[in-house]
Design a protein around this motif. Structure first.
Motif, PDB file in Angstrom:
ATOM      1  N   GLN A 184       0.821  -1.218   0.000  1.00 33.79           N
ATOM      2  CA  GLN A 184       0.000   0.000   0.000  1.00 33.79           C
ATOM      3  C   GLN A 184       0.852   1.264   0.000  1.00 33.79           C
ATOM      4  N   ARG A 189      -0.236   7.293  -1.997  1.00 36.32           N
ATOM      5  CA  ARG A 189      -1.194   7.161  -0.887  1.00 36.32           C
ATOM      6  C   ARG A 189      -0.629   7.786   0.382  1.00 36.32           C
ATOM      7  N   ARG A 243      -1.014  11.517   0.153  1.00 36.67           N
ATOM      8  CA  ARG A 243      -2.398  11.948   0.313  1.00 36.67           C
ATOM      9  C   ARG A 243      -2.790  11.994   1.790  1.00 36.67           C
ATOM     10  N   GLU A 244      -2.421  10.961   2.510  1.00 33.71           N
ATOM     11  CA  GLU A 244      -2.807  10.901   3.927  1.00 33.71           C
ATOM     12  C   GLU A 244      -2.046  11.925   4.768  1.00 33.71           C
TER      13      GLU A 244
END
Lengths: 399, 399
Positions: free
Chosen positions: A101, A122, A125-126
């Motif tokens: 991930q 990802r 983004r977080e």
């Protein structure tokens, strides 16, 4: 608003109980306040990876490497999920990601994969959404979507690689050790903490047995210029900063280190048979710490030092060699001891002093070798501590 | 106005005649136009340093090191003054500085001094005044105001150290070679130019015999992150850029190199006598390229590889060893051949392949050793070219 990115890594001993995990969560939450973004890389709890390997061995002595990776990646999944829970519990938004991930793309070498690329979309983004991102160390995914693991020191490697890719302001490695010392303080009470260290010396120390950072991580940090900090997760302190070298050209010893987890193999015999031995060796996947082969007419001899954990795949090769008339000697309980620094080795004067100090303490050496940044001797394990002491006294304390 | 600082270095072959000096001056003047500031580091013209050494030897076989330094520093003084004249002649204001005037402070080791610090006040002042600053390479001054020289590769070292200290945008090393190749194109026609190289591979190549850059300069560049460019002073071209590594973790061979200017010494005999031999060795100031000592009970043996120019101080030690009953063998005409890269060595599989390729070409090896970034064999000088060819075919062309 300018934000600063920090990557932290917590090893297994820092996460080996729920109370430790809660303590680590408090530390992270405090750090993540204000404008600092935090990525946390975690290892499996305590010795749980070793336990999983033992479990696999009880099923089969030769587990398929792909399935072994599938099994081992469970360890970080447990610790990252628990840590994420602990953070959310105290009001610090957090999310955990597996290696896959996180976009950690590796080659296909199961159980010892190399990171080829990181696609941290990802994660970014977080982080942008204000969360602490917890990344499973030690694991990745190949381009064909198979789960892989990075092998020994994998969590250090993950942390430093992420810091390199994302241009982190600092990568903090938390472990049992409050930084790098001029020798292991348990062996040498006079050992001094080293507040600042160059990348090259850190790498040489890591290769030669210092346990505070894995050498793959040291190598990535050096190549990408990642500012590193080595800290204890159990006590406060400034630890050791690792960065660019501070002095122009120096010739001095920085630290004495040893590796007590090695297997020494000495092989002597007819040259062509020894060549065959070395070819058999090449069919295993062991990492070689020292490989020195010398030939004199038809006779040849090899000094081989490998990590003790690699001794098992070696056994069959050794037996085969013995059957072919080679004299194969694997003396028990050996260790390597090294003086690491810059510019002082490859110098006949320094090597002579190194040997003189060991001989003066009555310590027998099986092999002595030198590189531009270190001098290493193979000594009996029982004399390793004394060897570290006398070398530290001669090369660090006396200077 | 934002200005950019460039440090250039021209070796002896680029400056070996008045017409070459004028050509170099044209190049520099063109570069110094606009907002680029230029520091030029020069070596002595052609082989003039060797001629000075020969002169000294005709006076005495053992010249005092201090006086030798005094003599040798004449060489750069000639070339820098001539180059400054050539620049001023074509309307490009320039000024030349000795190592001492440039603030290059070294330790006291005559003929092999290490740079401890640079105090570039005068250089800065003249750059600010719009002049090209020409700095004598290879020389410095100790804190007690004695003239010192940096030893082999000293001009490369001066150039890169200045670039590091002054934060130059680029350090350009001009030589006979248009950059780094996957092997010497004179030996291997299929050799490819390498447009971009990481610091660590460059350093390993320099240590193992690549003649395009000295290893001390490569080491300073790596530690300070100096952007390097290796170029030919005789032809146009992009050359090789040396900087941070481009890929995360790789396992591949970059270049095959050899060193045909070595002396191999093999010593076998009683352990305590060999120890005495090594202590005598430690009283010389030779640089050791390979030092591998192994002991088996009372017997011991040593493989020693040194620069051929260090063979002379070795002779007395060897004779003494022979008189004490050691078998000392210094086979003529040996060379080292190395495959350099990252992550692939220290791997039993890669070492086995390295040995198989050499054996397959019928090339005998006296010694084989491996480090994390290279594999090296000692081979007969007459087979060196062939060894480079077959290793290049196997490790570079086949991949």
């Amino acid at each position: 608003m300018s934000t600063k990115l920090i990557v932290q890594k917590y090893g297994g001993s820092s996460l080996n109980s729920p109370s430790r995990i809660r303590a680590v969560a408090e530390k992270i939450a405090e750090r993540a306040r204000g404008d600092t973004r935090v990525i946390v890389t975690v290892s499996a709890m305590g010795r749980s990876t070793d336990d999983l390997i033992k479990l696999a061995r009880e099923i089969t002595p030769h587990p398929p490497q792909r399935e072994l990776d599938m099994l081992l990646t469970v360890g970080e999944r447990v610790s990252m999920a628990l840590l994420s829970m602990a953070l959310n519990e105290i009001g610090c938004p957090a999310i955990s990601f597996t290696g896959s991930q996180s976009g950690i793309v590796t080659n296909v070498s199961h159980t010892r994969a190399l990171i080829e690329e990181i696609r941290p979309d990802r994660i970014r983004r977080e982080l942008d959404g204000g969360k602490v991102v917890i990344v499973a160390g030690f694991q990745g995914v190949s381009r064909s979507k198979e789960i892989t693991t990075l092998g020994r020191g994998g969590s250090d490697t993950t942390a430093v690689a992420l810091a390199a890719e994302l241009g982190a302001a600092q990568c903090e490695i938390y472990s049992d050790y409050p930084g790098v010392f001029s020798a292991d303080p348990k062996l040498v009470p006079a050992a001094r903490p080293i507040p600042r260290l160059g990348y090259d010396v850190m790498l040489e120390l890591a290769v030669l047995g210092a346990r505070v950072l894995h050498y793959r991580a040291a190598d990535i940090a050096r190549r990408y210029g990642v500012p590193l900090r080595l800290l204890s997760s159990f006590e406060d302190g400034d630890g050791t900063r690792v960065g660019e070298e501070v002095s122009m050209e120096t010739a001095n010893a920085t630290s004495v280190t040893c590796n007590r987890h090695i297997t020494l193999v000495r092989v002597v015999g007819e040259g062509s048979e020894l060549d065959r031995f070395c070819q058999s060796l090449g069919e295993t996947d062991i990492q070689v710490l020292i490989y020195d082969k010398a030939r004199d007419g038809g006779r040849a001899r090899l000094i081989l030092v490998v990590d003790a954990r690699d001794a098992e795949p070696l056994a069959a090769v050794i037996e085969e060699g013995g059957n072919r008339g080679l004299t194969v000697d694997t003396p028990d309980d050996q260790a390597t001891v090294s003086v690491v620094g810059s510019g002082f080795a490859c110098n006949a004067r320094a090597i002579a002093r190194f040997e003189r100090v060991l001989a003066g303490a009555g310590i027998a050496t099986t092999a002595v070798k030198s590189t531009p940044q270190s001098m290493t001797a193979v000594v009996p394990l029982a004399r390793c501590r004394r060897a570290v002491e006398v070398l530290h006294a001669a090369f660090i304390e006396a200077d």
